[in-house]
Design an enzyme around this catalytic site. Structure first.
Site: not given
Ligand code: ITT
Ligand code: CA
Length: 499
Positions: A174, A205-207
């Site tokens: 990743e 969100g998780a890493s």
């Molecule tokens: O990489 P992993 O950890 O698997 O997670 P993800 O791919 O789902 O994570 P994202 O980058 O999509 O989003 C990261 C975080 O940002 C949040 N997020 C997405 N859009 C956003 C916005 O417009 N404003 C604030 N937070 C947002 C979302 O809920 C996650 O907590």
């Molecule tokens: Ca991601």
């Protein structure tokens, strides 16, 4: 001397042989020019396509990439033409109803059918990569994670595209693919040595991932953080690390777990605005392998999450989610993880961008101290005022920007050791030249063998240059011939007579 009429008759121009030779010569030249010009006409572009589904912890997104069919090996040629955000949560949230994980992808897959020309559907590779959400589910309940994969694979198999598999990416992959994406889009990989690469910072969100090339790192210390590439004839020794549980949603759990250790019914949280209150369930808060071992005994079912809006106290709480007590290497970021000296510029994307963009803090020329002051003011603003000012923003996101902004600054400075100088080397970015920054493009480039190890051999002239030169030479020949015919003609045939 012979009379004029006689001379005219002798003019060799008028002999059938000369006329035929001249006509053939002119036809040949015209044909040459026509062929060269036609050949140089831009052909209707033929494109190839690739589709990657990013199954993140918080949501899934589908990306469509496009590149000219003839130029598989040219850098910077692959572009994102469309993206589709899947409705609903990430696939790991469907552990108890796996079939719905497959269902959730259908709308975006149908949209993709519109964006890729029908006759290309069959040959278009389709990949799904899952990240930290599925890593956590797999740790917690591997049967459930297998069932989710079965369900999404069944849906993807039914699409008209060429499904190439659904799997969990390792944290290393990743991080490394995110770095490849950023440097590919920035055209930094084909430079003939010299040009520095850009580091990549991804906050999910998780890493969260950090990846960069540092001249002080050859991969010998902590080899598990090393990824070596040979791309376009250059060798790279990349440092990369993925911190599982350090994405912003899981850190929110870690921080709340830290604050609610005594299992009280009201949890005061400096990372949320004054007058913010929300009822939460202890069992929901601790339902993640990142915090499950910390659940206080004898806690009530629910607690009131109450904001106090204090930036420096929030920073203290967030510092506590990092462990600085041991470092088995020459130097560490946190949790005993090796990190070499920071070097060069960094692109910070996903939640780094969402959050800093909302807070109007993407400009890293603003001194770090000023950034902290602005964030402190924002955090201390009462919740009713915040909701008044941002009626169009999702309440869940809105409530968390103070927390998220503070976490980002704490992670960068306390975690990764950015200081007020190196902070300005960070660029908060969403897209580069129209394509989203993230691991998906790098993943597809790798799986389609689109980045060669060696720089492709380039012909001495580009194709258009070659055609232009042929055309110019042909035209010059025509002009010389024409001049000879019409201007110097009378003298030309005389010469043999003189001799
Ligand atoms: O990489 P992993 O950890 O698997 O997670 P993800 O791919 O789902 O994570 P994202 O980058 O999509 O989003 C990261 C975080 O940002 C949040 N997020 C997405 N859009 C956003 C916005 O417009 N404003 C604030 N937070 C947002 C979302 O809920 C996650 O907590
Ligand atoms: Ca991601």
């Amino acid at each position: 001397p012979p009379p004029l009429s006689e001379m005219k008759e002798k003019n060799p121009w008028h002999t059938p042989a000369t006329i035929i030779i001249t006509v053939i010569f002119v036809i040949a030249i015209v044909a040459l020019v026509t062929v060269a010009v036609l050949q140089n006409k831009p052909l209707p572009p033929k494109y190839k396509y690739g589709i990657v589904l990013d199954a993140g912890s918080s949501h899934t997104a589908l990306y469509i990439y496009e590149w000219p069919a003839e130029k598989d090996n040219n850098t910077g040629r692959v572009e994102q033409t469309h993206s589709c955000k899947v409705k609903g949560p990430g696939i790991s949230s469907y552990a108890s109803s796996p079939l719905k994980a497959g269902e959730s992808l259908k709308v975006c897959l149908q949209e993709a059918e519109q964006w890729v020309p029908n006759k290309r559907h069959q040959e278009t590779p389709l990949y799904l990569g899952a990240t930290a959400g599925m890593r956590l589910l797999n740790m917690e309940n591997s049967l459930a994670s297998d069932q989710v994969f079965q369900a999404v694979a069944a849906t993807l198999q039914k699409s008209p595209f060429s499904f190439q598999g659904a799997r969990i990416l390792s944290g290393q992959e990743e991080g490394a693919y995110g770095w490849v994406t950023v440097n590919y889009l920035d055209d930094r990989l084909t430079q003939v040595c010299g040009l520095e690469t850009t580091g990549a910072l991804d906050l999910g969100g998780a890493s969260t991932q950090i990846s960069f090339v540092s001249s002080s790192y050859d991969g010998s210390e902590s080899p598990s953080n090393s990824v070596s590439f040979r791309l376009y004839g250059n060798n790279y020794n990349l440092y990369t690390h993925s911190f599982l549980c350090y994405g912003k949603d899981q850190v929110l759990r870690l921080a709340l777990a830290h604050l609610s250790q005594s299992g009280q019914s009201t949890v005061e949280d400096p990372c949320f605005h004054p007058n913010f209150t929300e009822s939460k369930n202890y069992s929901v808060l601790y339902d993640s392998p990142c915090v499950s071992d910390r659940k206080p005994h004898g806690a009530p079912v629910a607690f009131t999450h109450k904001g106090t809006g204090n930036f420096s106290l929030c920073q203290q709480v967030l510092k506590n989610v990092f462990n600085f007590s041991h470092c088995p290497y020459s130097q560490c970021s946190f949790n005993g993880v090796f990190q070499p000296d920071l070097q060069g510029t960094f692109g910070a994307f996903s939640a780094y961008y969402f959050v800093m963009n909302f807070l109007n803090l993407t400009d890293t020329a603003i001194p770090l101290e000023t950034v902290k002051e602005k964030l402190a003011t924002y955090c201390s603003t009462p919740w009713p005022q915040i909701t008044q000012q941002h009626k169009d923003v999702k309440l869940k996101y809105l409530a968390e920007y103070c927390f998220s902004g503070t976490y980002i600054l704490t992670l960068l400075t306390e975690g990764y050791n950015f200081n007020s100088d190196s902070y300005s080397n960070i660029r908060f970015i969403k897209k580069i030249k129209g394509s989203d920054a993230g691991w998906t493009l790098g993943y597809m480039l790798n799986l389609t063998n689109m980045i060669p190890a060696e720089a492709p051999d380039t012909p001495p002239l580009p194709y258009a240059g070659y055609v232009s030169i042929v055309t110019i030479i042909a035209l010059v020949l025509v002009i010389i011939f024409a001049l000879c015919l019409y201007r110097f003609w009378p003298r030309c045939p005389k010469q043999p007579q003189i001799i």
